[in-house]
Scaffold this active site. Sequence first.
Site, PDB file in Angstrom:
ATOM      1  N   THR A 273       0.846  -1.193   0.000  1.00  0.00           N
ATOM      2  CA  THR A 273       0.000   0.000   0.000  1.00  0.00           C
ATOM      3  C   THR A 273       0.881   1.243   0.000  1.00  0.00           C
ATOM      4  O   THR A 273       1.745   1.382   0.853  1.00  0.00           O
ATOM      5  CB  THR A 273      -0.902   0.001   1.252  1.00  0.00           C
TER       6      THR A 273
ATOM      7  N   HIS B 223      -6.610 -11.192  -2.160  1.00  0.00           N
ATOM      8  CA  HIS B 223      -6.061 -10.873  -0.835  1.00  0.00           C
ATOM      9  C   HIS B 223      -6.844 -11.655   0.223  1.00  0.00           C
ATOM     10  O   HIS B 223      -7.922 -11.256   0.631  1.00  0.00           O
ATOM     11  CB  HIS B 223      -6.141  -9.372  -0.577  1.00  0.00           C
TER      12      HIS B 223
ATOM     13  N   ASN C 243      -4.063 -11.167   6.319  1.00  0.00           N
ATOM     14  CA  ASN C 243      -3.936  -9.947   7.135  1.00  0.00           C
ATOM     15  C   ASN C 243      -5.226  -9.384   7.720  1.00  0.00           C
ATOM     16  O   ASN C 243      -5.352  -8.179   7.931  1.00  0.00           O
ATOM     17  CB  ASN C 243      -3.198  -8.856   6.337  1.00  0.00           C
TER      18      ASN C 243
ATOM     19  N   TYR D 209      -8.250  -9.017   6.533  1.00  0.00           N
ATOM     20  CA  TYR D 209      -9.234  -8.338   5.685  1.00  0.00           C
ATOM     21  C   TYR D 209     -10.383  -9.318   5.391  1.00  0.00           C
ATOM     22  O   TYR D 209     -10.440 -10.403   5.972  1.00  0.00           O
ATOM     23  CB  TYR D 209      -8.560  -7.771   4.424  1.00  0.00           C
TER      24      TYR D 209
ATOM     25  N   ASN E 156      -4.535  -6.784  12.340  1.00  0.00           N
ATOM     26  CA  ASN E 156      -5.946  -6.390  12.201  1.00  0.00           C
ATOM     27  C   ASN E 156      -6.875  -7.187  13.114  1.00  0.00           C
ATOM     28  O   ASN E 156      -8.043  -7.411  12.794  1.00  0.00           O
ATOM     29  CB  ASN E 156      -6.416  -6.460  10.744  1.00  0.00           C
TER      30      ASN E 156
HETATM   31  C1  PHB Z   1      -1.500  -1.442   5.078  1.00  0.00           C
HETATM   32  O1  PHB Z   1      -1.860  -0.580   4.280  1.00  0.00           O
HETATM   33  O2  PHB Z   1      -0.991  -1.167   6.174  1.00  0.00           O
HETATM   34  C2  PHB Z   1      -1.670  -2.852   4.727  1.00  0.00           C
HETATM   35  C3  PHB Z   1      -2.434  -3.170   3.646  1.00  0.00           C
HETATM   36  C4  PHB Z   1      -2.599  -4.485   3.291  1.00  0.00           C
HETATM   37  C5  PHB Z   1      -1.992  -5.473   4.034  1.00  0.00           C
HETATM   38  C6  PHB Z   1      -1.214  -5.163   5.109  1.00  0.00           C
HETATM   39  C7  PHB Z   1      -1.063  -3.845   5.462  1.00  0.00           C
HETATM   40  O3  PHB Z   1      -2.166  -6.738   3.706  1.00  0.00           O
END
Ligand code: PHB
Length: 360
Positions: free
Chosen positions: A27, A178, A181, A183, A238
């Site tokens: 990102t 994705h 993490n 999400y 997260n």
């Molecule tokens: C972030 O923007 O911090 C971020 C985004 C996606 C990820 C991990 C961190 O999988």
Amino acid sequence: MTTPQLFQPTRIGDIEVANRIIMAPLTRSRADEAQGDIPGSAMNVDYYRQRSGAGLIISEGTQVSPVGKGYMATPGIFSEGQVEGWKPITQAVHDAGSKIIAQIWHVGRITHPDLTGGAQPVAPSAIQPKVAAYTHKGKVDVPVPHALSVAEIKEIVQQFRQAAANAIRAGFDGVEIHGANGYLVDQFIRDGSNHRTDEYGGLVENRCRFALEVVDACVAEIGAGRVGIRLSPLTSFNDVSDSHPQTVFGHLVEELNNRGIAFIHFIEGETGGPRDVPGFDYAWARQAFKGTYIGNNGYTREMAIDAIASGKADAIAFGRMFISNPDLVERLKHNATLSEANPSTFYTPGPVGYTDYPAL
Ligand code: PHB
């Protein structure tokens, strides 16, 4: 001395790559937010072109819908403007001899209405994570999400499908779903965030259902050889957790293998943290999954060379190191000095900390 296999060509599904070093999704928050989260500025094109020594680039996370967005100025892949915006980027990477796939992303509950055009975040269950979002008004706690109905889940599966189709139209070589993490996809998989009692919750098979429906939709759209997924079985990033990660991710890996997708990209251990977290057997996953195994998380040059030579992985993804070393592959090849990335410019607008890291 022969050249280590790390630097030699291979195939990842249908994608031929010049080496086994992959640029991980990162990102960078430099899309054109005012115009609708559109990528493709001259600066964005330069950034990716500079890094096209990688055998394969995985794009920064690109949201599949407005409510799937969790950070400022991240690019999307659902509007025509966004598809057009990606084209000069994929073209530049191809012209430089590399390959690029789109990471398609829905953040689920990890967002705030100030980032989604006012929409309430969504999730498998109405459980508020202990996570802050960064909006134009500053740092705010993310709210309690809306628990998705089955009809709404099916709509999101279709959004992923459309994102995969859009990625191919934009010139990408494939997609990475994705699934890591904490999400949306990961929120369904883990029992800490999924308390549903319908066919999308409870049993391991049910918690993997959304991930596999997304995979099946993308495969139906663009072919299994152009679809991969990123997983992080042991991360707590997260605010996600699972009581039996080996069981649920073991089932998922077997089902992914049955589908013949191109790759699984594993964040081994804690995202951006320790690798030696107990609870999941990556060596088992490597044997159980017959496609490409991409390893990630804190690899050094030596670890990467050894992992490929010993067969622990087929390719290795580097994130941070690609931020500050655009010519990372050349540097690793020659065992040259590596520059450290400056975290204060990871998400700031403009070229500083983005396109101004020099090649050697
Ligand atoms: C972030 O923007 O911090 C971020 C985004 C996606 C990820 C991990 C961190 O999988």
